[in-house]
Design a protein around this motif. Structure first.
Motif, PDB file in Angstrom:
ATOM      1  N   GLY A   1      -3.007   3.900   8.390  1.00  0.00           N
ATOM      2  CA  GLY A   1      -2.249   5.108   8.737  1.00  0.00           C
ATOM      3  C   GLY A   1      -0.803   4.863   9.139  1.00  0.00           C
ATOM      4  O   GLY A   1      -0.103   5.806   9.518  1.00  0.00           O
ATOM      5  N   CYS A   2      -0.358   3.619   9.060  1.00  0.00           N
ATOM      6  CA  CYS A   2       1.013   3.327   9.501  1.00  0.00           C
ATOM      7  C   CYS A   2       2.041   3.728   8.451  1.00  0.00           C
ATOM      8  O   CYS A   2       1.798   3.632   7.250  1.00  0.00           O
ATOM      9  N   GLY A   3       3.212   4.128   8.934  1.00  0.00           N
ATOM     10  CA  GLY A   3       4.393   4.242   8.088  1.00  0.00           C
ATOM     11  C   GLY A   3       5.205   2.963   8.264  1.00  0.00           C
ATOM     12  O   GLY A   3       4.718   1.983   8.833  1.00  0.00           O
ATOM     13  N   PHE A   4       6.454   2.986   7.757  1.00  0.00           N
ATOM     14  CA  PHE A   4       7.281   1.777   7.812  1.00  0.00           C
ATOM     15  C   PHE A   4       8.658   2.055   8.386  1.00  0.00           C
ATOM     16  O   PHE A   4       9.280   3.058   8.055  1.00  0.00           O
ATOM     17  N   ASP A   5       9.089   1.137   9.233  1.00  0.00           N
ATOM     18  CA  ASP A   5      10.434   1.184   9.785  1.00  0.00           C
ATOM     19  C   ASP A   5      11.280   0.180   9.027  1.00  0.00           C
ATOM     20  O   ASP A   5      10.973  -1.014   9.023  1.00  0.00           O
ATOM     21  N   CYS A   6      12.318   0.669   8.371  1.00  0.00           N
ATOM     22  CA  CYS A   6      13.184  -0.200   7.575  1.00  0.00           C
ATOM     23  C   CYS A   6      14.571  -0.254   8.173  1.00  0.00           C
ATOM     24  O   CYS A   6      15.011   0.689   8.829  1.00  0.00           O
ATOM     25  N   SER A   7      15.278  -1.355   7.892  1.00  0.00           N
ATOM     26  CA  SER A   7      16.634  -1.464   8.403  1.00  0.00           C
ATOM     27  C   SER A   7      17.622  -1.906   7.338  1.00  0.00           C
ATOM     28  O   SER A   7      18.782  -2.158   7.641  1.00  0.00           O
ATOM     29  N   SER A   8      17.152  -2.027   6.096  1.00  0.00           N
ATOM     30  CA  SER A   8      18.077  -2.462   5.040  1.00  0.00           C
ATOM     31  C   SER A   8      17.628  -1.898   3.694  1.00  0.00           C
ATOM     32  O   SER A   8      16.510  -1.398   3.547  1.00  0.00           O
ATOM     33  N   TYR A   9      18.519  -2.041   2.713  1.00  0.00           N
ATOM     34  CA  TYR A   9      18.246  -1.555   1.359  1.00  0.00           C
ATOM     35  C   TYR A   9      16.956  -2.168   0.801  1.00  0.00           C
ATOM     36  O   TYR A   9      16.079  -1.459   0.311  1.00  0.00           O
ATOM     37  N   THR A  10      16.832  -3.504   0.924  1.00  0.00           N
ATOM     38  CA  THR A  10      15.666  -4.150   0.303  1.00  0.00           C
ATOM     39  C   THR A  10      14.368  -3.777   1.028  1.00  0.00           C
ATOM     40  O   THR A  10      13.324  -3.665   0.396  1.00  0.00           O
ATOM     41  N   GLU A  11      14.444  -3.575   2.333  1.00  0.00           N
ATOM     42  CA  GLU A  11      13.226  -3.127   3.033  1.00  0.00           C
ATOM     43  C   GLU A  11      12.838  -1.725   2.583  1.00  0.00           C
ATOM     44  O   GLU A  11      11.646  -1.405   2.500  1.00  0.00           O
ATOM     45  N   LEU A  12      13.833  -0.901   2.273  1.00  0.00           N
ATOM     46  CA  LEU A  12      13.533   0.439   1.747  1.00  0.00           C
ATOM     47  C   LEU A  12      12.858   0.337   0.383  1.00  0.00           C
ATOM     48  O   LEU A  12      11.855   1.007   0.112  1.00  0.00           O
ATOM     49  N   VAL A  13      13.396  -0.547  -0.467  1.00  0.00           N
ATOM     50  CA  VAL A  13      12.809  -0.725  -1.804  1.00  0.00           C
ATOM     51  C   VAL A  13      11.370  -1.222  -1.674  1.00  0.00           C
ATOM     52  O   VAL A  13      10.458  -0.742  -2.365  1.00  0.00           O
ATOM     53  N   LEU A  14      11.159  -2.156  -0.771  1.00  0.00           N
ATOM     54  CA  LEU A  14       9.819  -2.715  -0.547  1.00  0.00           C
ATOM     55  C   LEU A  14       8.842  -1.609  -0.117  1.00  0.00           C
ATOM     56  O   LEU A  14       7.725  -1.510  -0.644  1.00  0.00           O
ATOM     57  N   SER A  15       9.262  -0.773   0.803  1.00  0.00           N
ATOM     58  CA  SER A  15       8.393   0.314   1.270  1.00  0.00           C
ATOM     59  C   SER A  15       8.103   1.292   0.144  1.00  0.00           C
ATOM     60  O   SER A  15       6.987   1.801   0.014  1.00  0.00           O
TER      61      SER A  15
ATOM     62  N   PHE B   1      14.265   5.001   8.849  1.00  0.00           N
ATOM     63  CA  PHE B   1      15.355   4.077   8.546  1.00  0.00           C
ATOM     64  C   PHE B   1      16.230   3.911   9.774  1.00  0.00           C
ATOM     65  O   PHE B   1      16.995   4.803  10.123  1.00  0.00           O
ATOM     66  N   SER B   2      16.056   2.795  10.480  1.00  0.00           N
ATOM     67  CA  SER B   2      16.830   2.489  11.690  1.00  0.00           C
ATOM     68  C   SER B   2      17.712   1.292  11.405  1.00  0.00           C
ATOM     69  O   SER B   2      17.226   0.167  11.367  1.00  0.00           O
ATOM     70  N   SER B   3      18.969   1.546  11.215  1.00  0.00           N
ATOM     71  CA  SER B   3      19.878   0.473  10.813  1.00  0.00           C
ATOM     72  C   SER B   3      21.140   0.577  11.645  1.00  0.00           C
ATOM     73  O   SER B   3      21.372   1.599  12.285  1.00  0.00           O
ATOM     74  N   ASN B   4      21.940  -0.476  11.677  1.00  0.00           N
ATOM     75  CA  ASN B   4      23.243  -0.357  12.338  1.00  0.00           C
ATOM     76  C   ASN B   4      24.288  -1.020  11.470  1.00  0.00           C
ATOM     77  O   ASN B   4      23.952  -1.848  10.626  1.00  0.00           O
ATOM     78  N   ALA B   5      25.552  -0.658  11.646  1.00  0.00           N
ATOM     79  CA  ALA B   5      26.622  -1.080  10.726  1.00  0.00           C
ATOM     80  C   ALA B   5      26.143  -0.852   9.296  1.00  0.00           C
ATOM     81  O   ALA B   5      26.206  -1.745   8.441  1.00  0.00           O
ATOM     82  N   THR B   6      25.618   0.327   9.051  1.00  0.00           N
ATOM     83  CA  THR B   6      24.888   0.625   7.812  1.00  0.00           C
ATOM     84  C   THR B   6      25.824   0.767   6.604  1.00  0.00           C
ATOM     85  O   THR B   6      26.739   1.581   6.628  1.00  0.00           O
ATOM     86  N   PRO B   7      25.584   0.006   5.543  1.00  0.00           N
ATOM     87  CA  PRO B   7      26.374   0.181   4.318  1.00  0.00           C
ATOM     88  C   PRO B   7      26.072   1.524   3.626  1.00  0.00           C
ATOM     89  O   PRO B   7      24.970   2.060   3.764  1.00  0.00           O
ATOM     90  N   ASP B   8      27.032   2.028   2.871  1.00  0.00           N
ATOM     91  CA  ASP B   8      26.869   3.299   2.149  1.00  0.00           C
ATOM     92  C   ASP B   8      25.597   3.299   1.281  1.00  0.00           C
ATOM     93  O   ASP B   8      24.842   4.268   1.266  1.00  0.00           O
ATOM     94  N   GLU B   9      25.399   2.198   0.545  1.00  0.00           N
ATOM     95  CA  GLU B   9      24.272   2.141  -0.407  1.00  0.00           C
ATOM     96  C   GLU B   9      22.944   2.309   0.333  1.00  0.00           C
ATOM     97  O   GLU B   9      22.000   2.880  -0.208  1.00  0.00           O
ATOM     98  N   ASP B  10      22.874   1.768   1.542  1.00  0.00           N
ATOM     99  CA  ASP B  10      21.628   1.841   2.307  1.00  0.00           C
ATOM    100  C   ASP B  10      21.360   3.284   2.744  1.00  0.00           C
ATOM    101  O   ASP B  10      20.232   3.779   2.636  1.00  0.00           O
ATOM    102  N   PHE B  11      22.405   3.961   3.217  1.00  0.00           N
ATOM    103  CA  PHE B  11      22.247   5.372   3.579  1.00  0.00           C
ATOM    104  C   PHE B  11      21.786   6.181   2.365  1.00  0.00           C
ATOM    105  O   PHE B  11      20.884   7.017   2.458  1.00  0.00           O
ATOM    106  N   LYS B  12      22.427   5.907   1.225  1.00  0.00           N
ATOM    107  CA  LYS B  12      22.093   6.681   0.013  1.00  0.00           C
ATOM    108  C   LYS B  12      20.647   6.443  -0.400  1.00  0.00           C
ATOM    109  O   LYS B  12      19.948   7.366  -0.791  1.00  0.00           O
ATOM    110  N   LYS B  13      20.223   5.189  -0.326  1.00  0.00           N
ATOM    111  CA  LYS B  13      18.840   4.855  -0.707  1.00  0.00           C
ATOM    112  C   LYS B  13      17.853   5.554   0.238  1.00  0.00           C
ATOM    113  O   LYS B  13      16.855   6.128  -0.213  1.00  0.00           O
TER     114      LYS B  13
END
Ligand SMILES: *Cc1c(COP(=O)(O)O)cnc(C)c1O
Length: 421
Positions: free
Chosen positions: A69-83, A95-107
């Motif tokens: 029943g778990c969801g996933f906490d990601c902090s980067s583009y590749t972790e988002l792709v993995l999820s 999606f909990s990230s800091n100094a977040t690149p544009d591509e990561d926000f978009k993903k």
């Protein structure tokens, strides 16, 4: 006493197919623990654990947790792709990230993840990139010092941490996000790491619940979910008492009933984002004693090194060691247990009392299930090991093969390459 979840006999079977070193994970332990967490928060209708992917970014491990029943906490583009690859959809991802690149926000936006804004200025950034999603979360940094009562207590200094928005900023942030069309709001905070007390989450919850009530009064924004994030620790040392997740859940419930319910906020969902607590005790690094050395100290050299487990080298972190089949032997030798990196910090243990180690002995390094393999690196051209999963029926599944030199060289083109400068 810490007991390894596999025996020497099992390891001798496994190495016929998968040589040491390898990380191995205990599916049964992972599932039982995930269920205990869920039970501890069953009082909260919307409760969900979002496993912190960075702790153990392996799709098979993620599938196990997903089926609990778990969801996933990601902090980067590749972790988002993995999820995404694992089949997590929309709000299954935080999606909990800091100094977040544009591509990561978009993903994150494209996947429909719940975006947790680390900073006030990120409101504008996200608005320009994708627009503000209907559901949005803000990361809170209350500043000052954080301290739990009781013993052992936990202290940290949020004012020195780079994460989150100040008290004033977060109230303003919710007002602006509402004006920009957001409809559902969350709050997130992570104030101390690897805590060994049942008071961390309850203390954090009180701070966040009080802030949520104030936010409702001052901005008219009603918080729908509160994410207590990670930070519940595990006893790396054998004499440390473990946290009691049922007590932790009860402590949070008490704060919830004292603060949120009277404020008419009894519908708030509680989220957690645990990494270490979910996985660390259910992973071990298994290595072989391959060399010995007798100089000013006694050394045992393993076929694993800090590239397979970095925590002792960078934090001086304690990881318990068991010499398999010598579990009950007297601890009458003192060793430094080392890897082979050209770095003197590459020691899994220093001056550790252990039974006499013979070359060929299998060494179990405990509690490597989180922030173990995942912090691995390739210094000295060392290769990352395999990851194995011990299934509930006792069988062993390869869930990531060991790296080969070809993997290490994959970013060069030796075959078609022209290496003349
Ligand atoms: C690292 C991290 C976690 C997990 O922390 P643990 O200490 O492993 O529980 C959760 N949330 C965020 C945002 C993190 O950075």
């Amino acid at each position: 006493m810490k007991k390894p979840f596999i025996t020497k006999e099992q390891v001798e079977e496994i190495v016929k197919t998968y040589p040491t070193p390898f990380h191995i994970y205990d599916e049964k332990g992972i599932r039982e623990n995930a269920r205990a967490l869920k039970a501890a928060f069953a009082w909260n209708k919307g409760f969900r654990e979002y496993f912190a992917v960075k702790a153990t970014p392996n799709p098979f491990i993620m599938k196990v947790l997903q089926s609990e029943g778990c969801g996933f906490d990601c902090s980067s583009y590749t972790e988002l792709v993995l999820s995404d690859e694992v089949g997590a959809k929309n709000h299954d991802i935080m999606f909990s990230s800091n100094a977040t690149p544009d591509e990561d926000f978009k993903k994150a936006f494209e996947l429909g993840a719940i975006i947790n804004l680390d900073d006030f200025t990120h409101i504008d950034v996200l608005d320009k990139l994708t627009g503000i999603p209907e559901t949005i979360c803000c990361r809170y940094n209350p500043g000052g010092e954080f301290k739990t009562d009781g013993s052992p207590n936990v202290m940290d200094t949020p004012r020195d941490a780079k994460y989150g928005m100040t008290h004033e900023q977060i109230i303003e942030a919710y007002k602006i996000l509402k004006e920009k069309g957001a409809k559902k709001f969350g709050m997130h905070a992570f104030l101390a790491s690897n805590t060994l007390t049942n008071d961390y989450y309850p203390t954090l919850a009180r701070i966040m619940f009080q802030a949520a009530v104030e936010i409702k009064e001052k901005s008219g924004v009603e918080i729908s979910f509160i994410n207590l994030s990670g930070g519940v620790g595990i006893p790396y040392k054998p004499d440390q008492p473990a946290n009691d997740i049922a007590k932790i859940g009860e402590g949070v419930r008490k704060a919830f009933e004292e603060i949120l319910v009277p404020a008419g906020m009894g519908e708030v969902a509680i989220f957690t984002e645990l990494g270490r607590f979910m996985l660390a005790p259910y992973g071990m690094l298994i290595a072989k004693a391959i060399r010995e050395k007798h100089i000013y100290k006694e050394y045992i050299g393993l076929d694993a090194c800090a590239a397979n487990l970095m925590r002792p080298a960078i934090y001086g972190a304690y990881h318990h060691i068991t010499v398999l089949s010598k579990e009950n032997a007297p601890l009458d030798c003192k060793y430094d247990i080392t890897g082979g990196l050209c770095e003197n910090c590459d020691k899994f243990a220093i001056d550790r009392d252990l039974p006499k180690i013979d070359l060929g002995d299998y060494i179990a390094i405990h509690d490597t299930g989180a922030h173990g393999f995942s912090m691995g690196y390739n210094y000295n051209g060392k290769l990352r090991s395999a990851e194995l999963l011990l299934r509930e029926d006792g069988s062993v599944k390869l869930i990531r093969r060991a790296e080969t030199p070809e993997d290490y060289f994959a970013t060069f083109d030796f075959a078609g390459g022209d290496f003349n400068l």
